[in-house]
Design an enzyme around this catalytic site. Structure first.
Site, short mmCIF file in Angstrom:
data_model
loop_
_atom_site.label_atom_id
_atom_site.label_comp_id
_atom_site.label_asym_id
_atom_site.label_seq_id
_atom_site.Cartn_x
_atom_site.Cartn_y
_atom_site.Cartn_z
N LYS A 179 0.86 -1.18 0.00
CA LYS A 179 0.00 0.00 0.00
C LYS A 179 0.90 1.23 0.00
O LYS A 179 1.65 1.46 0.95
CB LYS A 179 -0.90 -0.03 1.24
CG LYS A 179 -2.02 1.00 1.22
CD LYS A 179 -2.96 0.77 2.41
CE LYS A 179 -4.14 1.71 2.38
NZ LYS A 179 -5.07 1.46 3.52
N ASP B 26 -14.86 -1.74 11.71
CA ASP B 26 -15.22 -1.66 10.29
C ASP B 26 -15.27 -3.04 9.66
O ASP B 26 -14.75 -3.26 8.56
CB ASP B 26 -14.25 -0.75 9.54
CG ASP B 26 -14.84 -0.21 8.24
OD1 ASP B 26 -16.08 -0.23 8.08
OD2 ASP B 26 -14.07 0.23 7.37
#
Length: 444
Positions: A132, A226
């Site tokens: 990432k 989440d």
């Protein structure tokens, strides 16, 4: 000459070289008769050659050898094509400062401040990974703090059902998060592909999610905040077609074959499960927090109500995920965010017919114990693990209706037809709308 033309010429040269080498390799095994045939200037076959051609065993051997040569050549062409494709892909990959060890192979996705790549470790220590790349020069101080918090939490986590952090480092303009690669990708497209999961596959998935949550809650004191299908990744598993396909249920026309389920291995090509994305996670242990965050549709009522909350929000999200796995659409849905949040606050969901007709009462009972508005009455992770449906125990369950009566404070609720998950994904496009998130960057 373009780069593609150069690669094609290189492939052609390799093919010609292999053809020459294959003929040279066969030369010592060629008889004098066949050598004579190959050098005959008139093009006519000699008597000895004709006699040899009438020899069936030798002809069969020659045909077999020729077939083997063709197979080798086809395989070499396939390898050349894959090598060429990788060279082309690599030539398109950007060059990031400080990322010399990692060879970027393919772009997997992107976000507001980041790109995600599949990459190879040039030292071969880790093989393939996911990287990432975050553009830190575009972030403000709160966004950078979120990244550092995510990294710090992941550094202290080590569980087989959680994506592993391999490394984190920074350059002047970028941050790099090196993560374990989950080659299967996200679970959401698999739900769309299969329409819904069988109870066996749903249990296979949710139990592994629960093990990760149990580790986070009990060992690390972390609340994820989440949990949703987009943040559940998987490793592929071998696929075995169904021997006795089950009768199709309503809406199954586009459903692909899930295949034979194998205990501890999965089905539908879905194997080991790993949860990811700790950008909203927080270490709370037994305390409570009040930061509103998460994704609407999987967010617990206490967050929507802007109340103090604890680890129970992850259990609510697990209930939403399990519901979605079993029937193919989420329990709380509406085109209006305002109405959607009202439904969540009231716990307004239904086990709609005919989609839930074939699902066991035990599975429905477990969902109903997770989607309870009062977090004190909602199942915790230990109670979840002890439920008969999870333990595969043939025990009677006390069915708890998760529905609450319509709260007159909010007026009548709209009874909408369940929207298939594939349509929800199509509506959202490649990125979720801003309205889908309550708060994506918590302050604490």
């Amino acid at each position: 000459m373009t780069k593609i033309q150069s690669i094609n010429n290189l492939i052609q040269q390799r093919k010609e070289t292999r053809l020459v080498e294959s003929h040279n390799d066969l030369a010592p095994n060629v008889s004098t008769v066949h050598a004579e045939h190959s050098t005959n200037p008139t093009g006519e076959l000699s008597f000895a050659t004709k006699a040899a051609e009438s020899d069936e065993p030798k002809n069969a051997q020659a045909a077999t050898q020729e077939t083997s040569n063709q197979i080798r050549q086809e395989r070499s062409v396939e390898i050349d094509r894959s090598v060429a494709a990788e060279i082309v892909n690599r030539s398109k990959m950007p060059q990031y400062p400080g990322l010399d060890r990692w060879i970027l192979v393919e772009k997997l996705g992107y976000g507001a401040f980041s790109n995600v790549y599949r990459a190879r470790d040039s030292t071969t220590e880790f093989g393939e990974v996911a990287i990432k790349v975050l553009r830190s020069f575009q972030m403000d101080i709160n966004q950078r703090a979120k990244i550092l918090n995510e990294v710090q939490i992941m550094r202290n986590i080590d569980h087989p059902n959680i994506v592993k952090l391999i490394d984190f480092f920074e350059s002047q303009q970028f941050c790099y998060i090196i993560l374990e690669l989950c080659t299967g990708g996200e679970l959401l497209p698999q739900i769309v592909r299969l329409t819904y999961f069988s109870e066996d596959l749903s249990k296979h998935v949710i139990v592994q999610v629960a093990k990760a949550i149990e580790y986070l809650h009990e060992t690390s004191g972390v609340v994820h905040r989440d949990i949703k299908p987009e943040n559940i990744l998987f490793l592929p598993a071998p696929f075995t077609p169904s021997k006795n396909p089950k009768p199709q249920q309503p809406g199954d026309e586009d459903k692909e074959d899930e295949g034979e389920f194998t205990s501890n291995f999965g089905s539908g090509g879905i194997g080991e499960i790993k949860i990811a994305d700790f950008g909203l996670s927080k270490v709370i242990w037994d305390t409570r927090t009040g930061t509103p965050c998460g994704t609407v549709g999987y967010t617990a009522p206490e967050i929507v109500n802007d109340e103090q909350y604890s680890k129970g929000v992850d259990m609510w999200a697990m209930g939403c995920v399990l519901y979605t796995l079993l029937c193919g659409f989420p329990p709380f849905r509406d085109e209006s965010i305002q109405i959607l949040t009202k439904k969540i606050v009231c716990g307004q969901f239904m086990f709609l017919s005919p989609w839930w007709d074939h699902i066991s009462k035990s599975a429905q009972d477990l969902v109903s114990h997770l989607l309870v508005v009062d977090p004190m009455k909602r199942y915790n992770i230990k109670e979840f693990m002890e439920h008969p449906w999870i333990r595969q125990a043939d025990e009677e369950t006390i069915f708890t209706v998760g529905l609450s009566p319509l709260d007159q404070r909010y007026g009548p609720m709209s009874q909408t037809y369940p929207q298939p998950l594939k349509d929800v994904v199509a509506d959202q496009g490649p990125c979720q709308p801003v309205s889908a998130h309550i708060l994506s960057v918590p302050s604490t």
